[in-house]
Motif scaffolding. Structure first.
Motif, PDB file in Angstrom:
ATOM      1  N   LEU A 141      17.909  -8.431   1.816  1.00 17.00           N
ATOM      2  CA  LEU A 141      17.012  -9.324   0.658  1.00 17.00           C
ATOM      3  C   LEU A 141      16.422 -10.612   0.892  1.00 17.00           C
ATOM      4  CD1 LEU A 141      16.075  -9.087  -2.355  1.00 17.00           C
ATOM      5  CD2 LEU A 141      18.231 -10.121  -3.053  1.00 17.00           C
ATOM      6  N   VAL A 161       9.331  -2.083  -3.875  1.00 16.36           N
ATOM      7  CA  VAL A 161      10.401  -2.739  -3.339  1.00 16.36           C
ATOM      8  C   VAL A 161      11.168  -3.243  -4.592  1.00 16.36           C
ATOM      9  CG1 VAL A 161      11.339  -4.328  -1.751  1.00 16.36           C
ATOM     10  CG2 VAL A 161       9.318  -3.301  -1.163  1.00 16.36           C
ATOM     11  N   ASP A 176       7.666  -5.915   7.166  1.00  8.92           N
ATOM     12  CA  ASP A 176       6.595  -4.833   7.398  1.00  8.92           C
ATOM     13  C   ASP A 176       6.339  -4.399   8.721  1.00  8.92           C
ATOM     14  OD1 ASP A 176       5.037  -2.899   6.434  1.00  8.92           O
ATOM     15  OD2 ASP A 176       3.572  -4.058   5.547  1.00  8.92           O
ATOM     16  N   LYS A 194       0.159 -11.262   9.047  1.00  8.44           N
ATOM     17  CA  LYS A 194      -0.498 -11.603   8.148  1.00  8.44           C
ATOM     18  C   LYS A 194       0.030 -12.487   7.133  1.00  8.44           C
ATOM     19  CE  LYS A 194      -0.612  -7.467   5.270  1.00  8.44           C
ATOM     20  NZ  LYS A 194      -1.593  -6.325   4.681  1.00  8.44           N
ATOM     21  N   LYS A 231       0.846  -1.239  -0.102  1.00 14.67           N
ATOM     22  CA  LYS A 231       0.097   0.091  -0.111  1.00 14.67           C
ATOM     23  C   LYS A 231       0.821   1.161  -0.103  1.00 14.67           C
ATOM     24  CE  LYS A 231      -2.804  -1.066   3.609  1.00 14.67           C
ATOM     25  NZ  LYS A 231      -2.640  -2.269   3.640  1.00 14.67           N
ATOM     26  N   ILE A 283      13.084  -9.023   9.507  1.00 14.12           N
ATOM     27  CA  ILE A 283      13.872  -8.439   8.488  1.00 14.12           C
ATOM     28  C   ILE A 283      14.746  -7.377   9.073  1.00 14.12           C
ATOM     29  CG2 ILE A 283      11.976  -6.753   8.347  1.00 14.12           C
ATOM     30  CD1 ILE A 283      13.377  -7.538   5.063  1.00 14.12           C
TER      31      ILE A 283
HETATM   32  P1  ATP Z   1       1.589  -3.123   2.991  1.00 17.12           P
HETATM   33  O1  ATP Z   1       0.526  -2.856   2.029  1.00 17.12           O
HETATM   34  O2  ATP Z   1       1.404  -4.788   3.443  1.00 17.12           O
HETATM   35  O3  ATP Z   1       1.700  -2.401   4.356  1.00 17.12           O
HETATM   36  P2  ATP Z   1       4.263  -1.911   2.296  1.00 17.12           P
HETATM   37  O4  ATP Z   1       3.791  -0.827   1.378  1.00 17.12           O
HETATM   38  O5  ATP Z   1       4.512  -1.407   3.956  1.00 17.12           O
HETATM   39  O6  ATP Z   1       3.073  -3.187   2.421  1.00 17.12           O
HETATM   40  P3  ATP Z   1       5.911  -4.415   2.339  1.00 17.12           P
HETATM   41  O7  ATP Z   1       4.915  -5.294   2.650  1.00 17.12           O
HETATM   42  O8  ATP Z   1       7.255  -3.931   3.027  1.00 17.12           O
HETATM   43  O9  ATP Z   1       5.374  -2.611   1.696  1.00 17.12           O
HETATM   44  O10 ATP Z   1       6.648  -4.833   0.890  1.00 17.12           O
HETATM   45  C1  ATP Z   1       5.777  -4.839  -0.086  1.00 17.12           C
HETATM   46  C2  ATP Z   1       5.973  -6.264  -0.803  1.00 17.12           C
HETATM   47  O11 ATP Z   1       7.295  -6.288  -0.997  1.00 17.12           O
HETATM   48  C3  ATP Z   1       6.105  -7.481   0.087  1.00 17.12           C
HETATM   49  O12 ATP Z   1       4.804  -8.308   0.132  1.00 17.12           O
HETATM   50  C4  ATP Z   1       6.726  -8.330  -0.170  1.00 17.12           C
HETATM   51  O13 ATP Z   1       6.383  -9.326  -1.256  1.00 17.12           O
HETATM   52  C5  ATP Z   1       8.002  -7.560  -0.878  1.00 17.12           C
HETATM   53  N1  ATP Z   1       9.193  -7.390   0.043  1.00 17.12           N
HETATM   54  C6  ATP Z   1       9.150  -6.425   0.843  1.00 17.12           C
HETATM   55  N2  ATP Z   1      10.435  -6.410   1.668  1.00 17.12           N
HETATM   56  C7  ATP Z   1      11.323  -7.360   0.636  1.00 17.12           C
HETATM   57  C8  ATP Z   1      12.416  -7.765   1.087  1.00 17.12           C
HETATM   58  N3  ATP Z   1      13.311  -7.325   1.916  1.00 17.12           N
HETATM   59  N4  ATP Z   1      12.898  -8.676   0.354  1.00 17.12           N
HETATM   60  C9  ATP Z   1      12.132  -9.190  -0.830  1.00 17.12           C
HETATM   61  N5  ATP Z   1      10.780  -8.937  -0.849  1.00 17.12           N
HETATM   62  C10 ATP Z   1      10.606  -7.966  -0.005  1.00 17.12           C
END
Ligand code: ATP
Length: 328
Positions: free
Chosen positions: A90, A28, A155, A137, A24, A72
């Motif tokens: 990563l 990444v 996250d 989740k 949201k 993470i």
């Molecule tokens: P949300 O909508 O769940 O709050 P967000 O915008 O805060 O998400 P993240 O959940 O941190 O973002 O990252 C989005 C997606 O990117 C994750 O669901 C995952 O698939 C991928 N991702 C995030 N961090 C990493 C990482 N360190 N290494 C690999 N993939 C990642």
């Protein structure tokens, strides 16, 4: 110690590669540290308002406090105008549920305990640092590698420092996984994450979501009464010990739920002979994951259209009928 580097372009130090995920808030990308060649992940978060920047600063601050193999790790951070960039370790194995539904993965109760144990270990450490994750989740549980069974929790965008003497209320999360106290805007605590752990476990074992309604409002209504059952067919092969593990977590009164330490001491996560080695059917879990993929894709199109993108929906090819049905 990681300090946010202001008015520095992350591209000076990191070479960006392909997109690997989108949430949201952030996008990444895979990236590489130029000086060492180290592969990492770069999460870019648009922060038009000061408040957005403060939220990302809190996320970074919390990640810094959480140095643990199940969580993470943050590597570097930048603030460049209205965009913040967090360089993360990563994680290459993709989402846990995507891995589980893979045809060469054999799902048994035993394999579920391997994942649930690690999730509880991660949550135990988070809680030991007096932090609540508040967004537990399946999407936020990633596999370290494509073939191994190690996971990491990601996250911390909604995570909060928690003072048990002060009342903390929040109004966010994902309806399917949030605890009744969130929906009711009551005081939250460590038990709030444990509820979500219970929901994750229920879905992992059965492919069904215990409180899911047709709409978010319906889902939240189901959550507030905390009423669910073990659907007969999906739970036919599941042991009573596994059901007991879930039942203890999915109770309305937050303080009656086991802590992460207590969950880790539950027989289901400890005694080998209580697990059935029977292969569990993955058809429901597959349907669940496919439906989630579709909801995400649709949300993405809606968001793009809102930003003014012209999308020819005729060009969006629907691969097979099962997918088509799931979107309805
Ligand atoms: P949300 O909508 O769940 O709050 P967000 O915008 O805060 O998400 P993240 O959940 O941190 O973002 O990252 C989005 C997606 O990117 C994750 O669901 C995952 O698939 C991928 N991702 C995030 N961090 C990493 C990482 N360190 N290494 C690999 N993939 C990642």
């Amino acid at each position: 110690d990681i300090q946010i580097r202001r008015n520095v372009d992350p591209k000076d130090d990191y070479e960006l590669d392909s997109e690997i995920g989108r949430g949201k808030f952030g996008t990444v990308y895979k990236c590489k540290e130029k000086s060492t060649g180290l592969p990492l992940a770069a999460k870019f978060i648009g922060c038009p308002k000061k408040e957005d920047r403060r939220n990302v600063e809190r996320e970074i601050d919390i990640m810094k406090a959480l140095q643990h193999p199940r969580l993470i790790q943050v590597y570097d951070a930048f603030e460049n105008g209205k965009v913040m960039c967090v360089i993360l370790e990563l994680i290459e194995g993709g989402e846990l549920f995507e891995r589980v539904i893979d045809d060469d993965f054999i799902l048994t109760e035993k394999s579920c305990t391997v994942f649930m144990r690690q999730i509880c270990e991660g949550v135990e450490f988070i809680h030991k640092q007096k932090i609540l994750h508040l967004d537990m989740k399946p999407e936020n549980v990633l596999c370290l590698t494509k073939t191994g069974n190690r996971i990491k929790i990601i996250d911390f965008g909604l995570a909060r420092r928690f003072d048990p003497d002060k009342k903390l209320q929040v109004l966010f999360g994902t309806p399917e996984f949030v605890a009744p106290e969130i929906v009711n805007f009551d005081a939250i605590g460590y038990g709030t994450d444990m509820w979500s752990v219970g929901v994750i476990c229920y879905v992992l074992l059965s492919g069904l979501s215990p409180f899911m309604g047709h709409t978010d409002v319906e889902t939240m209504a189901n959550v507030t009464v905390a009423k669910y059952d073990f659907e007969e067919e999906a739970f036919a092969e599941i042991t009573d010990t596994a059901k007991d593990f879930i039942e203890k977590l999915l109770v309305k009164d937050m303080t009656s739920r086991p802590s992460a330490v207590e969950a880790l001491a539950h027989p289901w996560l400890n005694i080998d002979r209580v697990h059935s080695n029977m292969e569990l059917s993955k058809s429901k879990l597959k349907r669940y994951v496919i439906k989630k993929r579709w909801i995400r894709a649709v949300n993405m199109i809606v968001a793009l259209k809102r930003m003014g993108a012209k999308i020819d929906t005729e060009l969006i090819h629907i691969e097979d009928d099962e997918n088509k049905n799931n979107i309805a």
